[in-house]
Design a protein around this motif. Sequence first.
Motif, PDB file in Angstrom:
ATOM      1  N   ALA A   1      63.121 -21.161  85.085  1.00 54.03           N
ATOM      2  CA  ALA A   1      61.691 -20.923  84.351  1.00 54.03           C
ATOM      3  C   ALA A   1      61.194 -21.550  84.206  1.00 54.03           C
ATOM      4  O   ALA A   1      59.762 -21.574  84.041  1.00 54.03           O
ATOM      5  CB  ALA A   1      62.742 -20.912  83.088  1.00 54.03           C
ATOM      6  N   LEU A   2      61.486 -23.185  84.455  1.00 51.06           N
ATOM      7  CA  LEU A   2      60.801 -24.384  83.806  1.00 51.06           C
ATOM      8  C   LEU A   2      59.818 -24.459  85.306  1.00 51.06           C
ATOM      9  O   LEU A   2      58.705 -25.225  85.393  1.00 51.06           O
ATOM     10  CB  LEU A   2      61.615 -25.373  84.344  1.00 51.06           C
ATOM     11  N   GLU A   3      60.304 -24.643  86.606  1.00 51.32           N
ATOM     12  CA  GLU A   3      59.201 -24.103  88.148  1.00 51.32           C
ATOM     13  C   GLU A   3      58.385 -23.214  87.461  1.00 51.32           C
ATOM     14  O   GLU A   3      57.184 -24.073  87.473  1.00 51.32           O
ATOM     15  CB  GLU A   3      60.213 -24.162  88.881  1.00 51.32           C
ATOM     16  N   SER A   4      58.565 -21.739  87.275  1.00 53.98           N
ATOM     17  CA  SER A   4      57.610 -21.128  87.203  1.00 53.98           C
ATOM     18  C   SER A   4      56.434 -21.392  85.985  1.00 53.98           C
ATOM     19  O   SER A   4      55.858 -20.846  86.146  1.00 53.98           O
ATOM     20  CB  SER A   4      57.692 -19.661  86.683  1.00 53.98           C
ATOM     21  N   GLY A   5      57.283 -22.270  84.354  1.00 57.26           N
ATOM     22  CA  GLY A   5      56.577 -22.516  83.882  1.00 57.26           C
ATOM     23  C   GLY A   5      55.191 -23.737  84.417  1.00 57.26           C
ATOM     24  O   GLY A   5      53.908 -23.666  83.646  1.00 57.26           O
ATOM     25  N   LEU A   6      55.360 -24.834  85.005  1.00 60.47           N
ATOM     26  CA  LEU A   6      55.365 -26.129  85.491  1.00 60.47           C
ATOM     27  C   LEU A   6      53.866 -24.904  86.347  1.00 60.47           C
ATOM     28  O   LEU A   6      52.612 -25.791  86.058  1.00 60.47           O
ATOM     29  CB  LEU A   6      55.374 -26.204  86.374  1.00 60.47           C
ATOM     30  N   LEU A   7      53.636 -24.311  87.164  1.00 60.23           N
ATOM     31  CA  LEU A   7      53.104 -22.945  88.157  1.00 60.23           C
ATOM     32  C   LEU A   7      51.743 -22.845  86.798  1.00 60.23           C
ATOM     33  O   LEU A   7      50.941 -22.469  87.044  1.00 60.23           O
ATOM     34  CB  LEU A   7      53.831 -22.194  88.732  1.00 60.23           C
ATOM     35  N   PHE A   8      52.459 -22.655  85.553  1.00 60.77           N
ATOM     36  CA  PHE A   8      51.576 -21.542  84.492  1.00 60.77           C
ATOM     37  C   PHE A   8      50.096 -22.914  84.291  1.00 60.77           C
ATOM     38  O   PHE A   8      49.371 -22.455  83.273  1.00 60.77           O
ATOM     39  CB  PHE A   8      52.407 -21.327  83.204  1.00 60.77           C
ATOM     40  N   VAL A   9      50.347 -24.426  84.952  1.00 65.42           N
ATOM     41  CA  VAL A   9      49.487 -25.328  84.292  1.00 65.42           C
ATOM     42  C   VAL A   9      48.263 -24.748  84.493  1.00 65.42           C
ATOM     43  O   VAL A   9      47.205 -25.055  84.652  1.00 65.42           O
ATOM     44  CB  VAL A   9      50.056 -26.783  84.641  1.00 65.42           C
ATOM     45  N   ALA A  10      48.245 -24.481  86.556  1.00 68.49           N
ATOM     46  CA  ALA A  10      47.575 -23.943  86.539  1.00 68.49           C
ATOM     47  C   ALA A  10      45.877 -22.937  85.503  1.00 68.49           C
ATOM     48  O   ALA A  10      45.019 -23.328  86.124  1.00 68.49           O
ATOM     49  CB  ALA A  10      47.274 -23.071  87.971  1.00 68.49           C
ATOM     50  N   LEU A  11      47.293 -22.184  85.457  1.00 67.97           N
ATOM     51  CA  LEU A  11      46.212 -20.801  84.276  1.00 67.97           C
ATOM     52  C   LEU A  11      45.890 -21.733  83.348  1.00 67.97           C
ATOM     53  O   LEU A  11      44.377 -21.334  83.014  1.00 67.97           O
ATOM     54  CB  LEU A  11      47.338 -20.294  84.667  1.00 67.97           C
ATOM     55  N   GLY A  12      46.305 -22.975  83.022  1.00 67.03           N
ATOM     56  CA  GLY A  12      46.300 -23.871  81.720  1.00 67.03           C
ATOM     57  C   GLY A  12      45.143 -24.691  81.529  1.00 67.03           C
ATOM     58  O   GLY A  12      44.043 -24.580  81.460  1.00 67.03           O
ATOM     59  N   ALA A  13      45.341 -25.001  82.826  1.00 66.26           N
ATOM     60  CA  ALA A  13      43.424 -25.187  83.539  1.00 66.26           C
ATOM     61  C   ALA A  13      42.613 -24.947  83.371  1.00 66.26           C
ATOM     62  O   ALA A  13      41.639 -25.568  82.435  1.00 66.26           O
ATOM     63  CB  ALA A  13      43.976 -26.650  84.549  1.00 66.26           C
ATOM     64  N   GLY A  14      42.614 -23.593  83.795  1.00 67.14           N
ATOM     65  CA  GLY A  14      41.176 -23.113  84.323  1.00 67.14           C
ATOM     66  C   GLY A  14      41.091 -22.379  82.605  1.00 67.14           C
ATOM     67  O   GLY A  14      40.263 -22.204  82.286  1.00 67.14           O
ATOM     68  N   TYR A  15      41.935 -21.841  81.574  1.00 71.45           N
ATOM     69  CA  TYR A  15      41.411 -21.737  80.270  1.00 71.45           C
ATOM     70  C   TYR A  15      41.053 -22.962  79.813  1.00 71.45           C
ATOM     71  O   TYR A  15      39.960 -22.795  79.108  1.00 71.45           O
ATOM     72  CB  TYR A  15      42.884 -21.179  80.324  1.00 71.45           C
ATOM     73  N   PHE A  16      41.822 -24.180  79.904  1.00 72.38           N
ATOM     74  CA  PHE A  16      41.087 -25.060  78.726  1.00 72.38           C
ATOM     75  C   PHE A  16      39.219 -25.701  78.986  1.00 72.38           C
ATOM     76  O   PHE A  16      38.276 -25.322  78.726  1.00 72.38           O
ATOM     77  CB  PHE A  16      41.800 -26.444  79.162  1.00 72.38           C
ATOM     78  N   ALA A  17      39.385 -25.585  80.707  1.00 71.50           N
ATOM     79  CA  ALA A  17      38.127 -25.632  81.045  1.00 71.50           C
ATOM     80  C   ALA A  17      37.306 -24.622  80.306  1.00 71.50           C
ATOM     81  O   ALA A  17      35.990 -25.361  80.236  1.00 71.50           O
ATOM     82  CB  ALA A  17      38.565 -26.372  82.559  1.00 71.50           C
ATOM     83  N   ALA A  18      37.335 -23.391  81.091  1.00 71.76           N
ATOM     84  CA  ALA A  18      36.277 -22.288  80.206  1.00 71.76           C
ATOM     85  C   ALA A  18      36.411 -22.592  79.172  1.00 71.76           C
ATOM     86  O   ALA A  18      34.854 -22.029  78.418  1.00 71.76           O
ATOM     87  CB  ALA A  18      36.734 -21.348  81.104  1.00 71.76           C
ATOM     88  N   SER A  19      37.310 -22.536  78.166  1.00 71.27           N
ATOM     89  CA  SER A  19      36.885 -22.749  76.620  1.00 71.27           C
ATOM     90  C   SER A  19      36.109 -23.366  76.299  1.00 71.27           C
ATOM     91  O   SER A  19      35.097 -22.957  75.176  1.00 71.27           O
ATOM     92  CB  SER A  19      38.791 -22.877  76.323  1.00 71.27           C
ATOM     93  N   THR A  20      36.858 -24.538  76.761  1.00 74.53           N
ATOM     94  CA  THR A  20      35.941 -26.071  76.351  1.00 74.53           C
ATOM     95  C   THR A  20      34.133 -25.661  76.394  1.00 74.53           C
ATOM     96  O   THR A  20      33.026 -26.348  75.846  1.00 74.53           O
ATOM     97  CB  THR A  20      35.859 -27.388  76.581  1.00 74.53           C
ATOM     98  N   ARG A  21      33.430 -24.734  77.821  1.00 73.50           N
ATOM     99  CA  ARG A  21      32.097 -24.646  77.704  1.00 73.50           C
ATOM    100  C   ARG A  21      31.479 -23.048  77.359  1.00 73.50           C
ATOM    101  O   ARG A  21      30.490 -22.536  77.133  1.00 73.50           O
ATOM    102  CB  ARG A  21      31.877 -24.809  79.547  1.00 73.50           C
ATOM    103  N   ALA A  22      32.823 -22.639  76.897  1.00 75.81           N
ATOM    104  CA  ALA A  22      32.109 -21.010  76.595  1.00 75.81           C
ATOM    105  C   ALA A  22      31.520 -21.166  75.152  1.00 75.81           C
ATOM    106  O   ALA A  22      30.742 -20.167  75.886  1.00 75.81           O
ATOM    107  CB  ALA A  22      33.634 -20.106  75.938  1.00 75.81           C
ATOM    108  N   THR A  23      31.250 -21.747  73.916  1.00 78.31           N
ATOM    109  CA  THR A  23      30.522 -21.437  73.132  1.00 78.31           C
ATOM    110  C   THR A  23      28.376 -22.044  73.827  1.00 78.31           C
ATOM    111  O   THR A  23      28.224 -20.814  73.387  1.00 78.31           O
ATOM    112  CB  THR A  23      30.182 -23.071  72.154  1.00 78.31           C
ATOM    113  N   ALA A  24      28.654 -23.301  74.285  1.00 79.02           N
ATOM    114  CA  ALA A  24      27.354 -23.230  74.867  1.00 79.02           C
ATOM    115  C   ALA A  24      27.196 -22.185  76.109  1.00 79.02           C
ATOM    116  O   ALA A  24      25.490 -21.616  76.035  1.00 79.02           O
ATOM    117  CB  ALA A  24      27.547 -24.418  76.064  1.00 79.02           C
ATOM    118  N   ILE A  25      28.036 -21.551  77.051  1.00 78.17           N
ATOM    119  CA  ILE A  25      27.024 -20.670  77.754  1.00 78.17           C
ATOM    120  C   ILE A  25      27.065 -19.083  76.809  1.00 78.17           C
ATOM    121  O   ILE A  25      26.308 -18.253  76.875  1.00 78.17           O
ATOM    122  CB  ILE A  25      28.614 -20.205  78.499  1.00 78.17           C
TER     123      ILE A  25
END
Length: 465
Positions: A315-339
Amino acid sequence: MSHTATPVSGRRRREAAASPTASIGTLLVLLTGIFITTLDFFIVNVAIPDIQTDLRAGATAIQWVVAGFGLALGSGLITGGRLGDLAGRRRMYSLGLAVFTAASLACGLAPSPGTLIAARVVQGLAAALLMPQVLGIINGVFTGEARAKAFTAYGLAMGLGGVFGQLIGGVLIQANLFGTGWRSIFLINVPVGVVTLALVRRTVPPQPRTTGTRLDVTGTVLVTLGLVTLVLPLIEGRRLGWPAWTWASLAASAVLLAAFVISQRRSSAPLVSPTLFREPAFRVGSGLALVYTLAMASFFLYLALYLQQGRGLSALESGLLFVALGAGYFAASTRATAIAARLGRQVLALGAAVQAAGCLLLLAATGHAIGWLIPGLALVGAGLGFVLAPLSALVLAGVTDRHAASAAGVLSTAQQVGNALGVALVGIVFYGALGEVADAFRASLFPIMAFCGVTAALAQLLPKR
């Protein structure tokens, strides 16, 4: 029907909205509530094996630990939103947060499966009372660019709660704080809830509320029963093999919800004002939100099953893999308003397309080393960010302040129904696939990409700006 403002003057409300300190404090307090309630929807999945062992719970009891929360949440959001309009959004937010905190404590101390299930249901009801008030308060307190940024922050908090639920749960259980084990995933809410509750009156200005009317009891009963009979078979149907009662329940939900619509048109004080659906952004946007969330919870669930059952990760290892998904989410969210300011509705189509592209990369990567999944997960996360961050602002843009919490309840309900329906529909494909878990996961990506395509098409029906 008369309307009176709360004791706070219009000048003070404008100052609160304009003050950076007040705005930041208000937003942090509101988003904390959204984060912990969204987190609790996802975090429990990682603790299921430990709960089952510690409480000697059977498979049915464990299913209801998960389903009880989702059922209570999905069926209570519309009523929760209307209560905020009638009784005051800050008051209902505080009440929801207080009950959620107390229910979290009960979950963490539960001595038996039955106690845990009951506490999870109360958690769901409290979340249904809390969540619509957040969007309603944002709509009333913030204006202009600040409102757009606040809606983006709302989408970010909600998405991060879902994306990192498995990682946070795995870390807490692994850390075994004070020997609490799985109970820590619930007990952690208690200090967070107490501190946040203490700050509500200091940071969140009171909102105008509808007065001179009462709660539509007939509408409340009809919509609650209609949503329960809709969501329950969607949650339990696949696991039980779709027995006859699930189809009867779905048929009953259609009748009850139709009766609810008729009652709202005839009521002098409707639970959901029919005027809301005269606004194209809200009418189309609510349907778009439902369709898009078909692809969200189902993706998280079947990705987790693939990583743990198909790739043998903990569960912890798969959770760590979710960090890649979270990084993409965070990067897009911070630019979403301007876009979104440049593209308008097309930002939703862009997000859906990016998520579908991420699914295509995952299709190609499932037969390779685990690291090959990272680019696809990052793209899926970015797609989620481009859609979820601006979605609430685009849908609620034309809603008047007096109906803000009620409209937020309808929008949140559409999303919760979409989550349950998506898990059921994609589950038919996932569990019906022949071969290994990897084959099932690949098969599940096709309906998810189809839902993204429909989302992009529906975005074209929204107002251009």
